[in-house]
Design an enzyme around this catalytic site. Structure first.
Site, PDB file in Angstrom:
ATOM      1  CE1 TYR A 106      47.302  50.348  33.704  1.00 17.73           C
ATOM      2  CE2 TYR A 106      46.253  52.381  33.006  1.00 17.73           C
ATOM      3  CZ  TYR A 106      46.560  51.052  32.782  1.00 17.73           C
ATOM      4  OH  TYR A 106      46.121  50.422  31.647  1.00 17.73           O
ATOM      5  NE  ARG A 114      43.876  47.298  39.228  1.00 18.64           N
ATOM      6  CZ  ARG A 114      42.933  48.035  39.849  1.00 18.64           C
ATOM      7  NH1 ARG A 114      42.423  49.090  39.267  1.00 18.64           N
ATOM      8  NH2 ARG A 114      42.504  47.713  41.056  1.00 18.64           N
ATOM      9  CD  GLN A 173      48.655  37.968  26.580  1.00 11.58           C
ATOM     10  OE1 GLN A 173      47.778  38.517  25.944  1.00 11.58           O
ATOM     11  NE2 GLN A 173      48.562  36.723  26.970  1.00 11.58           N
ATOM     12  CG  ASN A 174      49.779  38.580  33.512  1.00 12.41           C
ATOM     13  OD1 ASN A 174      48.872  38.785  32.708  1.00 12.41           O
ATOM     14  ND2 ASN A 174      49.882  37.482  34.220  1.00 12.41           N
ATOM     15  CG  ASP A 194      50.898  40.597  37.675  1.00 10.11           C
ATOM     16  OD1 ASP A 194      52.022  40.129  37.448  1.00 10.11           O
ATOM     17  OD2 ASP A 194      49.848  39.944  37.492  1.00 10.11           O
ATOM     18  CG  HIS A 236      50.565  43.642  26.979  1.00  9.97           C
ATOM     19  ND1 HIS A 236      49.445  42.867  27.096  1.00  9.97           N
ATOM     20  CD2 HIS A 236      50.884  43.625  25.654  1.00  9.97           C
ATOM     21  CE1 HIS A 236      49.095  42.395  25.902  1.00  9.97           C
ATOM     22  NE2 HIS A 236      49.962  42.833  25.022  1.00  9.97           N
ATOM     23  CB  CYS A 254      59.233  60.880  29.918  1.00 13.14           C
ATOM     24  SG  CYS A 254      59.092  62.421  28.977  1.00 13.14           S
ATOM     25  CB  SER A 274      40.993  35.251  26.767  1.00  9.71           C
ATOM     26  OG  SER A 274      41.654  36.443  26.377  1.00  9.71           O
ATOM     27  CD  GLU A 304      36.306  30.815  29.751  1.00 12.44           C
ATOM     28  OE1 GLU A 304      35.338  30.639  30.494  1.00 12.44           O
ATOM     29  OE2 GLU A 304      36.515  31.848  29.089  1.00 12.44           O
TER      30      GLU A 304
HETATM   31  P1  NAD Z   1      42.022  37.855  29.785  1.00 11.26           P
HETATM   32  O1  NAD Z   1      41.402  38.569  30.943  1.00 11.26           O
HETATM   33  O2  NAD Z   1      41.530  38.189  28.417  1.00 11.26           O
HETATM   34  O3  NAD Z   1      41.788  36.268  29.958  1.00 11.26           O
HETATM   35  C1  NAD Z   1      42.116  35.589  31.126  1.00 11.26           C
HETATM   36  C2  NAD Z   1      42.043  34.113  30.838  1.00 11.26           C
HETATM   37  O4  NAD Z   1      42.499  33.421  31.994  1.00 11.26           O
HETATM   38  C3  NAD Z   1      40.629  33.596  30.534  1.00 11.26           C
HETATM   39  O5  NAD Z   1      40.699  32.795  29.366  1.00 11.26           O
HETATM   40  C4  NAD Z   1      40.276  32.739  31.755  1.00 11.26           C
HETATM   41  O6  NAD Z   1      39.491  31.605  31.440  1.00 11.26           O
HETATM   42  C5  NAD Z   1      41.644  32.324  32.256  1.00 11.26           C
HETATM   43  N1  NAD Z   1      41.731  32.072  33.692  1.00 11.26           N
HETATM   44  C6  NAD Z   1      41.137  32.745  34.707  1.00 11.26           C
HETATM   45  N2  NAD Z   1      41.508  32.239  35.892  1.00 11.26           N
HETATM   46  C7  NAD Z   1      42.371  31.214  35.626  1.00 11.26           C
HETATM   47  C8  NAD Z   1      43.103  30.303  36.423  1.00 11.26           C
HETATM   48  N3  NAD Z   1      43.050  30.350  37.757  1.00 11.26           N
HETATM   49  N4  NAD Z   1      43.884  29.391  35.809  1.00 11.26           N
HETATM   50  C9  NAD Z   1      43.957  29.335  34.446  1.00 11.26           C
HETATM   51  N5  NAD Z   1      43.285  30.178  33.632  1.00 11.26           N
HETATM   52  C10 NAD Z   1      42.499  31.096  34.211  1.00 11.26           C
HETATM   53  O7  NAD Z   1      43.534  38.016  29.923  1.00 11.26           O
HETATM   54  P2  NAD Z   1      44.656  38.118  28.839  1.00 11.26           P
HETATM   55  O8  NAD Z   1      44.398  37.095  27.778  1.00 11.26           O
HETATM   56  O9  NAD Z   1      45.935  38.082  29.566  1.00 11.26           O
HETATM   57  O10 NAD Z   1      44.464  39.589  28.193  1.00 11.26           O
HETATM   58  C11 NAD Z   1      44.164  40.707  29.009  1.00 11.26           C
HETATM   59  C12 NAD Z   1      45.126  41.899  28.942  1.00 11.26           C
HETATM   60  O11 NAD Z   1      44.758  42.822  30.013  1.00 11.26           O
HETATM   61  C13 NAD Z   1      46.523  41.506  29.264  1.00 11.26           C
HETATM   62  O12 NAD Z   1      47.228  41.545  28.103  1.00 11.26           O
HETATM   63  C14 NAD Z   1      47.053  42.551  30.279  1.00 11.26           C
HETATM   64  O13 NAD Z   1      47.833  43.536  29.658  1.00 11.26           O
HETATM   65  C15 NAD Z   1      45.838  43.172  30.878  1.00 11.26           C
HETATM   66  N6  NAD Z   1      45.603  42.657  32.267  1.00 11.26           N
HETATM   67  C16 NAD Z   1      46.679  42.326  33.073  1.00 11.26           C
HETATM   68  C17 NAD Z   1      46.484  41.817  34.343  1.00 11.26           C
HETATM   69  C18 NAD Z   1      47.686  41.437  35.198  1.00 11.26           C
HETATM   70  O14 NAD Z   1      48.774  41.977  35.003  1.00 11.26           O
HETATM   71  N7  NAD Z   1      47.545  40.484  36.136  1.00 11.26           N
HETATM   72  C19 NAD Z   1      45.173  41.636  34.811  1.00 11.26           C
HETATM   73  C20 NAD Z   1      44.093  41.987  33.961  1.00 11.26           C
HETATM   74  C21 NAD Z   1      44.336  42.493  32.684  1.00 11.26           C
END
Ligand code: NAD
Length: 244
Positions: free
Chosen positions: A59, A62, A94-95, A97, A112, A120, A181, A207
Site C-alpha cells: 500500500y 500504491r 470504488q477507486n 487513488d 472502498h 486504527c 468490470s 469491453e
Molecule cells: P477491475 O480491475 O475489476 O475492472 C476494470 C475495468 O475497467 C475492466 O472492465 C476494464 O475493461 C475496464 N477498463 C480498463 N481500462 C479502461 C479504460 N481506459 N476506459 C474504460 N474502461 C477501462 O476494477 P473494478 O471493477 O474497479 O474493481 C477492482 C477493485 O480493486 C476496486 O474496487 C478497487 O478497490 C481496487 N483497485 C483500485 C484501483 C484504483 O484505485 N485506481 C486500481 C486497481 C484496483
C-alpha cells in the site's frame, strides 16, 4: 445533440478503468493480479494479520504511485458534469487513488476507502498517511499503540457509505458506470437497484462488463476518449434539451 436537463438526477459509479489512463493498473486486466500481487496476499484482513509488513509495503507503493499519477480527461469531465448539474450530481467510486477529488470532484463517496489515510481498527480513528507513515516501520496508532492499517475496505469487509448509496441509487434518474468490470460486489449489483427504481443506465468500458444485460446504452472505448465527448454533448447549452 442531446443536452442533459440540469434538473436530472445523475449518479456516477467509477472503477479502476477510469484511472488506467493515468497509469494506475486495474487488476482484472492483468489476469487477477494487482500490480503483480495476488489479492489474497495483500487485500484481505487475514493477509494483514499474517504479514502486515508485506501489506504495508504494497500500500505504500500504491500511495506513492497515486500521488505521482495525474487525473486524466475522464476525471476532469466528471468535474465539469458536476459543475453543470450542481446538487443533482453524485458519484460513488470504488477507486482508492484519490484522483477524483484531486481533479476537483466534490460530491464523491469513496466506498472502498482512501490510500491517503490510515485507520486504527481499535479506536476507529483515521490518520493521514503523511502524518504517520515512514519507510522503515509499520505505523502505529498515536493513542493506543496498535498497528495502523491502510484505510482500505478489503475483500470480505463491508464497504463504506452503503446506506447513503442505497438512497442515491433509488433516487437517481440516470446511472452512469465508468471503467468497472461488474464483478466486484456489492458495487456490481448497484445497476440492478438503479434500474429497478427506474433509472436509465449507461456504461463506458473497453469491453462488455459482466452486467451488460442491465445497461441501456453501452459505449465501448477508453473512458478518457468517450466521457469528454458525452459530457460535452450533455452540457452543451446551445443544443436542444432531450431525454438522455
Ligand atoms: P477491475 O480491475 O475489476 O475492472 C476494470 C475495468 O475497467 C475492466 O472492465 C476494464 O475493461 C475496464 N477498463 C480498463 N481500462 C479502461 C479504460 N481506459 N476506459 C474504460 N474502461 C477501462 O476494477 P473494478 O471493477 O474497479 O474493481 C477492482 C477493485 O480493486 C476496486 O474496487 C478497487 O478497490 C481496487 N483497485 C483500485 C484501483 C484504483 O484505485 N485506481 C486500481 C486497481 C484496483
Amino acid at each position: 445533440m442531446v443536452r442533459l436537463p440540469r434538473d436530472k438526477n445523475v449518479l456516477v459509479l467509477t472503477g479502476a478503468g477510469i484511472s488506467a489512463e493515468s497509469g494506475i493498473k486495474t487488476f482484472r486486466d492483468s489476469g487477477g493480479l494487482w500490480e503483480d500481487h495476488r489479492v489474497e496476499d495483500v487485500a484481505t484482513p487475514k493477509a494483514f494479520e499474517r504479514n502486515p509488513r508485506l501489506v504495508w509495503d504494497f500500500y505504500r507503493q500504491r500511495y506513492l504511485q497515486s500521488i505521482e499519477a495525474q487525473p486524466n480527461s475522464a476525471h476532469y469531465s466528471l468535474v465539469e458534469l458536476e459543475q453543470y448539474l450542481g446538487d443533482n450530481f453524485h458519484m460513488i467510486t470504488q477507486n482508492i487513488d484519490g484522483l477524483h477529488t484531486r481533479a476537483g470532484s466534490k460530491n464523491v463517496l469513496e466506498m472502498h476507502g482512501r490510500l491517503r489515510y490510515t485507520l486504527c481498527a481499535k479506536c476507529r480513528v483515521q490518520y493521514p498517511f503523511t502524518d504517520v507513515c515512514s519507510e522503515e516501520h509499520i505505523p502505529v496508532c498515536p493513542v493506543c499503540g496498535t498497528n495502523l492499517r491502510p484505510d482500505i475496505v478489503w475483500f470480505g469487509e463491508v464497504p463504506y457509505f452503503l446506506v447513503e448509496i442505497e438512497k442515491l441509487l433509488k433516487r437517481c434518474e440516470l446511472f452512469l458506470i465508468v471503467g468497472t468490470s461488474g464483478v466486484v460486489y456489492p458495487a456490481a449489483g448497484f445497476v440492478m437497484t438503479a434500474k429497478y427504481f427506474g433509472a436509465k443506465t449507461i456504461a463506458i468500458n473497453l469491453e462488455q462488463p459482466d452486467n451488460r444485460s442491465l445497461i441501456d446504452d453501452f459505449h465501448m472505448g477508453r473512458s478518457g476518449d468517450v466521457l469528454p465527448k458525452l459530457v460535452q454533448e450533455w452540457t452543451n447549452t446551445n443544443a436542444l434539451s432531450s431525454n438522455v
